[in-house]
Scaffold this motif. Structure first.
Motif, PDB file in Angstrom:
ATOM      1  N   VAL A  96     -19.998  -3.707   6.255  1.00  0.00           N
ATOM      2  CA  VAL A  96     -19.976  -3.041   4.798  1.00  0.00           C
ATOM      3  C   VAL A  96     -20.504  -4.046   3.791  1.00  0.00           C
ATOM      4  CG1 VAL A  96     -18.194  -1.541   5.234  1.00  0.00           C
ATOM      5  CG2 VAL A  96     -17.715  -3.573   4.136  1.00  0.00           C
ATOM      6  N   PRO A  97     -21.682  -3.388   2.943  1.00  0.00           N
ATOM      7  CA  PRO A  97     -22.219  -3.980   1.840  1.00  0.00           C
ATOM      8  C   PRO A  97     -21.078  -4.450   0.720  1.00  0.00           C
ATOM      9  CG  PRO A  97     -22.832  -1.957   1.516  1.00  0.00           C
ATOM     10  CD  PRO A  97     -22.016  -1.849   2.726  1.00  0.00           C
ATOM     11  N   LYS A  98     -21.303  -5.695   0.028  1.00  0.00           N
ATOM     12  CA  LYS A  98     -20.368  -5.938  -1.063  1.00  0.00           C
ATOM     13  C   LYS A  98     -20.167  -5.105  -2.243  1.00  0.00           C
ATOM     14  CE  LYS A  98     -20.048  -9.760  -4.372  1.00  0.00           C
ATOM     15  NZ  LYS A  98     -20.696 -10.886  -5.027  1.00  0.00           N
ATOM     16  N   GLY A  99     -19.028  -4.682  -2.617  1.00  0.00           N
ATOM     17  CA  GLY A  99     -18.787  -3.752  -3.692  1.00  0.00           C
ATOM     18  C   GLY A  99     -18.572  -2.313  -3.155  1.00  0.00           C
ATOM     19  N   SER A 100     -18.597  -2.148  -1.993  1.00  0.00           N
ATOM     20  CA  SER A 100     -18.327  -0.729  -1.490  1.00  0.00           C
ATOM     21  C   SER A 100     -16.894  -0.331  -1.539  1.00  0.00           C
ATOM     22  CB  SER A 100     -19.057  -0.556  -0.011  1.00  0.00           C
ATOM     23  OG  SER A 100     -18.597  -1.443   0.906  1.00  0.00           O
ATOM     24  N   THR A 101     -16.689   0.770  -1.615  1.00  0.00           N
ATOM     25  CA  THR A 101     -15.358   1.336  -1.637  1.00  0.00           C
ATOM     26  C   THR A 101     -14.938   1.750  -0.168  1.00  0.00           C
ATOM     27  OG1 THR A 101     -15.470   2.084  -3.808  1.00  0.00           O
ATOM     28  CG2 THR A 101     -13.753   2.915  -2.600  1.00  0.00           C
ATOM     29  N   VAL A 102     -13.979   1.063   0.518  1.00  0.00           N
ATOM     30  CA  VAL A 102     -13.853   1.677   1.991  1.00  0.00           C
ATOM     31  C   VAL A 102     -12.256   2.060   1.923  1.00  0.00           C
ATOM     32  CG1 VAL A 102     -13.671   0.766   4.301  1.00  0.00           C
ATOM     33  CG2 VAL A 102     -15.331  -0.235   2.396  1.00  0.00           C
ATOM     34  N   LEU A 103     -12.269   3.245   2.537  1.00  0.00           N
ATOM     35  CA  LEU A 103     -10.850   3.865   2.938  1.00  0.00           C
ATOM     36  C   LEU A 103     -10.674   3.671   4.476  1.00  0.00           C
ATOM     37  CD1 LEU A 103      -8.730   5.696   2.577  1.00  0.00           C
ATOM     38  CD2 LEU A 103      -9.901   7.705   3.060  1.00  0.00           C
ATOM     39  N   TYR A 104      -9.612   2.880   4.594  1.00  0.00           N
ATOM     40  CA  TYR A 104      -8.985   2.614   6.177  1.00  0.00           C
ATOM     41  C   TYR A 104      -8.035   3.626   6.702  1.00  0.00           C
ATOM     42  CZ  TYR A 104     -11.531  -1.917   5.211  1.00  0.00           C
ATOM     43  OH  TYR A 104     -12.464  -2.783   5.036  1.00  0.00           O
ATOM     44  N   PHE A 134      -5.521   3.141   3.373  1.00  0.00           N
ATOM     45  CA  PHE A 134      -5.642   2.339   2.601  1.00  0.00           C
ATOM     46  C   PHE A 134      -6.944   2.212   1.625  1.00  0.00           C
ATOM     47  CE2 PHE A 134      -5.852  -1.828   0.357  1.00  0.00           C
ATOM     48  CZ  PHE A 134      -4.552  -2.132  -0.293  1.00  0.00           C
ATOM     49  N   GLU A 135      -7.253   2.544   0.719  1.00  0.00           N
ATOM     50  CA  GLU A 135      -8.658   2.312   0.048  1.00  0.00           C
ATOM     51  C   GLU A 135      -8.788   1.204  -0.941  1.00  0.00           C
ATOM     52  OE1 GLU A 135     -11.240   5.825  -1.286  1.00  0.00           O
ATOM     53  OE2 GLU A 135     -10.283   5.345  -3.033  1.00  0.00           O
ATOM     54  N   THR A 136      -9.821   0.342  -0.674  1.00  0.00           N
ATOM     55  CA  THR A 136     -10.087  -0.841  -1.538  1.00  0.00           C
ATOM     56  C   THR A 136     -11.554  -0.994  -1.793  1.00  0.00           C
ATOM     57  OG1 THR A 136      -9.573  -3.188  -1.762  1.00  0.00           O
ATOM     58  CG2 THR A 136     -10.002  -2.338   0.595  1.00  0.00           C
ATOM     59  N   VAL A 137     -11.871  -1.821  -2.709  1.00  0.00           N
ATOM     60  CA  VAL A 137     -13.239  -2.274  -3.028  1.00  0.00           C
ATOM     61  C   VAL A 137     -13.310  -3.643  -2.310  1.00  0.00           C
ATOM     62  CG1 VAL A 137     -14.884  -2.738  -4.823  1.00  0.00           C
ATOM     63  CG2 VAL A 137     -13.333  -0.669  -5.076  1.00  0.00           C
ATOM     64  N   MET A 138     -14.412  -3.879  -1.495  1.00  0.00           N
ATOM     65  CA  MET A 138     -14.648  -5.078  -0.699  1.00  0.00           C
ATOM     66  C   MET A 138     -15.414  -5.983  -1.822  1.00  0.00           C
ATOM     67  SD  MET A 138     -12.925  -4.178   2.093  1.00  0.00           S
ATOM     68  CE  MET A 138     -13.078  -5.488   3.009  1.00  0.00           C
ATOM     69  N   LYS A 139     -14.851  -6.652  -2.598  1.00  0.00           N
ATOM     70  CA  LYS A 139     -15.281  -7.347  -3.591  1.00  0.00           C
ATOM     71  C   LYS A 139     -16.018  -8.771  -3.243  1.00  0.00           C
ATOM     72  CE  LYS A 139     -11.654  -6.073  -6.780  1.00  0.00           C
ATOM     73  NZ  LYS A 139     -10.304  -6.502  -6.693  1.00  0.00           N
ATOM     74  N   ASN A 140     -15.486  -9.212  -2.180  1.00  0.00           N
ATOM     75  CA  ASN A 140     -16.157 -10.624  -1.710  1.00  0.00           C
ATOM     76  C   ASN A 140     -16.840 -10.548  -0.381  1.00  0.00           C
ATOM     77  OD1 ASN A 140     -14.833 -11.939  -4.026  1.00  0.00           O
ATOM     78  ND2 ASN A 140     -12.945 -11.729  -2.995  1.00  0.00           N
ATOM     79  N   THR A 141     -17.892 -11.226  -0.532  1.00  0.00           N
ATOM     80  CA  THR A 141     -18.575 -11.374   0.946  1.00  0.00           C
ATOM     81  C   THR A 141     -17.908 -12.237   1.736  1.00  0.00           C
ATOM     82  OG1 THR A 141     -19.887 -12.944   0.082  1.00  0.00           O
ATOM     83  CG2 THR A 141     -20.934 -10.819  -0.179  1.00  0.00           C
ATOM     84  N   GLY A 142     -18.345 -12.140   3.224  1.00  0.00           N
ATOM     85  CA  GLY A 142     -17.600 -12.952   4.145  1.00  0.00           C
ATOM     86  C   GLY A 142     -17.314 -12.329   5.429  1.00  0.00           C
ATOM     87  N   GLU A 143     -16.833 -13.064   6.359  1.00  0.00           N
ATOM     88  CA  GLU A 143     -16.275 -12.417   7.575  1.00  0.00           C
ATOM     89  C   GLU A 143     -14.844 -12.396   7.449  1.00  0.00           C
ATOM     90  OE1 GLU A 143     -17.707 -13.557  11.479  1.00  0.00           O
ATOM     91  OE2 GLU A 143     -19.796 -13.550  10.953  1.00  0.00           O
ATOM     92  N   PHE A 144     -13.918 -11.379   7.512  1.00  0.00           N
ATOM     93  CA  PHE A 144     -12.650 -11.344   7.457  1.00  0.00           C
ATOM     94  C   PHE A 144     -12.089 -10.959   8.841  1.00  0.00           C
ATOM     95  CE2 PHE A 144     -14.542 -10.777   3.410  1.00  0.00           C
ATOM     96  CZ  PHE A 144     -13.946 -11.590   2.587  1.00  0.00           C
ATOM     97  N   VAL A 165     -18.408  -8.632   5.163  1.00  0.00           N
ATOM     98  CA  VAL A 165     -18.884  -7.845   3.987  1.00  0.00           C
ATOM     99  C   VAL A 165     -20.057  -8.828   3.489  1.00  0.00           C
ATOM    100  CG1 VAL A 165     -18.334  -7.378   1.493  1.00  0.00           C
ATOM    101  CG2 VAL A 165     -16.603  -7.449   3.152  1.00  0.00           C
ATOM    102  N   TYR A 166     -21.272  -7.941   3.297  1.00  0.00           N
ATOM    103  CA  TYR A 166     -22.712  -8.559   3.310  1.00  0.00           C
ATOM    104  C   TYR A 166     -23.202  -8.439   2.111  1.00  0.00           C
ATOM    105  CZ  TYR A 166     -24.623  -4.305   5.016  1.00  0.00           C
ATOM    106  OH  TYR A 166     -24.924  -2.803   4.877  1.00  0.00           O
ATOM    107  N   GLU A 167     -23.947  -9.281   1.430  1.00  0.00           N
ATOM    108  CA  GLU A 167     -24.541  -9.310   0.100  1.00  0.00           C
ATOM    109  C   GLU A 167     -25.406  -7.738   0.070  1.00  0.00           C
ATOM    110  OE1 GLU A 167     -23.582 -11.887  -2.295  1.00  0.00           O
ATOM    111  OE2 GLU A 167     -24.340 -10.100  -3.347  1.00  0.00           O
TER     112      GLU A 167
END
Ligand code: CU
Length: 167
Positions: A96-104, A134-144, A165-167
């Motif tokens: 997902v791109p950085k800053g996106s809102t993701v509902l898991y 759980f819904e959250t905003v993916m704020k940081n780039t990286g591999e989690f 999470v990519y730029e």
């Protein structure tokens, strides 16, 4: 009122540790955004495909609006099912791109599992008969790394996935 010296020390120690634990909870909840998943909706664990979100073709990542995503996941011993790609291979990485809102949205057919995305505020318990959301905003780039943090059996350590999470 007279208080013995040792009594005073213990009172300060007791009240101090209470204040410290409350501060830690406050930090995790309000600063880090960690909180329990929703447990409002129930599901028949024998027949999870009856729910639209958990039909095999609906598993994995879906873009529902600009910058808004839903990820449907089925946890089982010992796998996270993120669906399949266009070649029919099991998806192991959600991108997902950085800053996106993701509902898991996640459920399980068998036993209790965990769904923690290490390094983010996503940390859910997954119970048969319930849909954990759980819904959250993916704020940081990286591999989690996605890990199961509820011991679920002999292959527990084999349960993993990746959220990128990519730029
Ligand atoms: Cu596990």
């Amino acid at each position: 009122m007279h208080l013995h010296k040792y009594e005073k020390i213990w009172l300060i120690f007791g009240m101090g540790s209470l204040a410290l634990f409350l501060a830690i909870i406050g930090f995790a909840a309000f600063w880090k955004g960690i909180h329990p998943q929703s447990h409002i909706e129930t599901i028949d664990p024998q027949n999870i495909e009856a729910h639209d979100a958990f039909k095999p073709e609906n598993l994995g990542l879906h873009e529902v609006a600009d910058g808004k995503y839903i990820v449907n996941i089925v946890a089982s011993a010992f796998n996270y099912d993120f669906g399949t790609d266009e070649n029919g291979n099991a998806v192991k990485t959600i991108r997902v791109p950085k800053g996106s809102t993701v509902l898991y949205q996640i459920t399980t057919k068998d036993v209790v599992h965990g769904f923690q995305v290490a390094g983010t505020n996503i940390n859910m318990m997954v119970e048969p008969g319930h849909i954990s959301r759980f819904e959250t905003v993916m704020k940081n780039t990286g591999e989690f790394t996605v890990v199961c943090n509820e011991y679920c059996g002999i292959g527990h350590h084999l349960m993993f996935g990746t959220v990128e999470v990519y730029e």
